[in-house]
Design an enzyme around this catalytic site. Structure first.
Site, PDB file in Angstrom:
ATOM      1  N   ASN A  88       0.836  -1.212   0.000  1.00 54.41           N
ATOM      2  CA  ASN A  88       0.000   0.000   0.000  1.00 54.41           C
ATOM      3  C   ASN A  88       0.863   1.251   0.000  1.00 54.41           C
ATOM      4  O   ASN A  88       0.579   2.220  -0.711  1.00 54.41           O
ATOM      5  CB  ASN A  88      -0.924   0.002   1.228  1.00 54.41           C
ATOM      6  CG  ASN A  88      -2.154  -0.863   1.013  1.00 54.41           C
ATOM      7  OD1 ASN A  88      -3.049  -0.485   0.254  1.00 54.41           O
ATOM      8  ND2 ASN A  88      -2.186  -2.018   1.649  1.00 54.41           N
ATOM      9  N   LYS A 166       1.249  -2.204  15.340  1.00 58.59           N
ATOM     10  CA  LYS A 166       1.258  -1.777  16.753  1.00 58.59           C
ATOM     11  C   LYS A 166       0.148  -0.755  17.000  1.00 58.59           C
ATOM     12  O   LYS A 166      -0.217  -0.007  16.077  1.00 58.59           O
ATOM     13  CB  LYS A 166       2.606  -1.118  17.086  1.00 58.59           C
ATOM     14  CG  LYS A 166       3.779  -2.065  16.969  1.00 58.59           C
ATOM     15  CD  LYS A 166       3.887  -2.877  18.220  1.00 58.59           C
ATOM     16  CE  LYS A 166       5.053  -3.840  18.144  1.00 58.59           C
ATOM     17  NZ  LYS A 166       5.086  -4.765  19.266  1.00 58.59           N
ATOM     18  N   LEU A 167      -0.301  -0.706  18.255  1.00 53.80           N
ATOM     19  CA  LEU A 167      -1.309   0.299  18.609  1.00 53.80           C
ATOM     20  C   LEU A 167      -0.656   1.677  18.574  1.00 53.80           C
ATOM     21  O   LEU A 167       0.489   1.844  18.999  1.00 53.80           O
ATOM     22  CB  LEU A 167      -1.854   0.002  20.019  1.00 53.80           C
ATOM     23  CG  LEU A 167      -3.068   0.821  20.451  1.00 53.80           C
ATOM     24  CD1 LEU A 167      -4.287   0.517  19.573  1.00 53.80           C
ATOM     25  CD2 LEU A 167      -3.420   0.552  21.916  1.00 53.80           C
ATOM     26  N   ILE A 168      -1.380   2.647  18.047  1.00 55.96           N
ATOM     27  CA  ILE A 168      -0.840   4.008  17.963  1.00 55.96           C
ATOM     28  C   ILE A 168      -0.941   4.664  19.344  1.00 55.96           C
ATOM     29  O   ILE A 168      -2.012   4.642  19.962  1.00 55.96           O
ATOM     30  CB  ILE A 168      -1.634   4.813  16.906  1.00 55.96           C
ATOM     31  CG1 ILE A 168      -1.402   4.223  15.524  1.00 55.96           C
ATOM     32  CG2 ILE A 168      -1.288   6.286  16.913  1.00 55.96           C
ATOM     33  CD1 ILE A 168       0.054   4.179  15.082  1.00 55.96           C
ATOM     34  N   ASN A 182      -6.160   4.674   8.777  1.00 52.33           N
ATOM     35  CA  ASN A 182      -5.702   3.281   8.733  1.00 52.33           C
ATOM     36  C   ASN A 182      -6.482   2.554   7.647  1.00 52.33           C
ATOM     37  O   ASN A 182      -7.617   2.916   7.339  1.00 52.33           O
ATOM     38  CB  ASN A 182      -5.968   2.599  10.080  1.00 52.33           C
ATOM     39  CG  ASN A 182      -5.515   1.147  10.080  1.00 52.33           C
ATOM     40  OD1 ASN A 182      -4.430   0.830   9.566  1.00 52.33           O
ATOM     41  ND2 ASN A 182      -6.318   0.255  10.628  1.00 52.33           N
ATOM     42  N   HIS A 184      -7.947  -1.261   6.762  1.00 49.15           N
ATOM     43  CA  HIS A 184      -8.226  -2.579   7.349  1.00 49.15           C
ATOM     44  C   HIS A 184      -8.777  -3.464   6.223  1.00 49.15           C
ATOM     45  O   HIS A 184      -9.588  -2.995   5.427  1.00 49.15           O
ATOM     46  CB  HIS A 184      -9.255  -2.416   8.477  1.00 49.15           C
ATOM     47  CG  HIS A 184      -9.555  -3.695   9.190  1.00 49.15           C
ATOM     48  ND1 HIS A 184      -8.692  -4.246  10.119  1.00 49.15           N
ATOM     49  CD2 HIS A 184     -10.609  -4.549   9.104  1.00 49.15           C
ATOM     50  CE1 HIS A 184      -9.209  -5.376  10.573  1.00 49.15           C
ATOM     51  NE2 HIS A 184     -10.368  -5.587   9.970  1.00 49.15           N
TER      52      HIS A 184
HETATM   53  C1  GRF Z   1      -3.141  -4.837   4.277  1.00 50.44           C
HETATM   54  O1  GRF Z   1      -3.965  -5.918   4.022  1.00 50.44           O
HETATM   55  C2  GRF Z   1      -3.832  -3.852   5.194  1.00 50.44           C
HETATM   56  O2  GRF Z   1      -5.224  -3.820   5.042  1.00 50.44           O
HETATM   57  C3  GRF Z   1      -3.498  -4.366   6.555  1.00 50.44           C
HETATM   58  O3  GRF Z   1      -2.181  -4.853   6.438  1.00 50.44           O
HETATM   59  C4  GRF Z   1      -1.915  -5.229   5.100  1.00 50.44           C
HETATM   60  C5  GRF Z   1      -0.683  -4.511   4.662  1.00 50.44           C
HETATM   61  O4  GRF Z   1      -0.238  -4.943   3.427  1.00 50.44           O
HETATM   62  N1  GRF Z   1      -3.689  -3.360   7.566  1.00 50.44           N
HETATM   63  P1  GRF Z   1       0.981  -4.208   2.715  1.00 50.44           P
HETATM   64  O5  GRF Z   1       2.145  -4.209   3.682  1.00 50.44           O
HETATM   65  O6  GRF Z   1       0.535  -2.820   2.367  1.00 50.44           O
HETATM   66  O7  GRF Z   1       1.266  -5.051   1.501  1.00 50.44           O
END
Ligand code: GRF
Length: 290
Positions: A88, A166-168, A182, A184
């Protein structure tokens, strides 16, 4: 397979809605290196980044200067937090470089200094910070207060969590109200909370019999996955899906959704509805929110 649906139903706002954004009035300085290296935090940053932190990569190009004449807002500074491969993060960085996102990733924060995301940052001249401290007495890593100091030194506008496990800390949540996002990998508020991360999320979705999954992007508060939802995208669950197959299709949608949302926050296209729900203003039709 994946539909481009943002789950809050699309609706039209009255013409000329009051222009209120999530972003407090802000005029970030572009000169990230203008501070002097005095405090322990300064020394930490200097040590981690070296004296020649690609200042040029944050300077506006002639094209940017030209373009910015028509834009009421300034280019935003982003800090991305990762614990793993950082796909990402890479997409967001790509969006910044291609001009889709009017911002720049100026810092990469990680609790795993050798993870794929950190490697990618280093090879692209983006300073890497370790947070939290690896052990109590370790010199590796920042305390919450030091982290907030560095983010402020870099005039960071938005913090983007992208697979940061980790928790922020509360110090950061309070220092960046409505400025931490974030992603998810499931449709919150289901399938979230402490312990629901990575493949565990997709296994839980399959076990539940849910017919749709997909990424959620939400603002971050002091708990896991409970902050206000900003955007979602639906991905169909197939009868004989494995968790890995579902994860792959959801991740593909994450990449598109995160870049789209980061583009919106950088262009100050977020509006907070009276009941506290954040909405995105459509770029094509400014009277439409979703
Ligand atoms: C993603 O699936 C995101 O939704 C979750 O952790 C994963 C991270 O993937 N929070 P990447 O490191 O961006 O490939």
């Amino acid at each position: 397979m994946a539909s481009r649906v943002l789950f809050s139903s699309q609706f039209i706002f009255p013409a000329n809605p009051p222009r209120e954004t999530s972003i407090s009035p802000f005029s970030p300085s572009r000169d990230v290196l203008s501070f002097s290296f005095q405090s322990p935090v300064d020394r930490f940053v200097a040590m981690r980044t070296g004296p020649l932190v690609r200042a040029a990569s944050f300077a506006p190009t002639a094209a940017e200067v030209d373009a910015s004449r028509d834009e009421p807002w300034s280019r935003k500074k982003l800090a991305v937090f990762v614990s793993g491969g950082g796909s990402n993060f890479k997409k967001i960085h790509e969006g910044c470089s291609s001009g889709l996102v009017k911002g720049d990733v100026v810092l990469l924060v990680t609790n795993k200094k050798d993870c794929g995301g950190a490697e990618f940052a280093r090879s692209n001249g983006i300073p890497v910070l370790v947070f939290p401290k690896q052990q109590r007495e370790s010199s590796d890593g920042l305390s919450p207060k030091e982290l907030v100091d560095v983010l402020n030194r870099y005039s960071v506008d938005f913090v983007l969590l992208a697979g940061y496990l980790k928790l922020i800390p509360v110090e950061l949540v309070q220092a960046f109200p409505k400025r931490i996002l974030n992603i998810h990998p499931a449709l919150l508020p289901a399938f979230g909370g402490k312990g629901l991360y990575g493949m565990r999320v997709h296994k839980a979705v399959l076990a539940s019999g849910a017919r749709y999954s997909g990424p959620t992007i939400h603002f971050v508060d002091e708990e896991y996955d409970t902050g206000r939802i900003l955007a979602q995208s639906a991905v169909r669950v197939i009868a004989n899906d494995t968790p890995e197959e579902l994860a792959q299709r959801v991740l593909h949608e994450e990449h598109k959704l995160y870049v789209e949302v980061v583009a919106a926050i950088c262009e100050e296209r977020i509006q907070w509805r009276e009941d506290g729900v954040p909405l995105i203003q459509s770029k094509e039709n400014p009277h439409e929110y979703y």
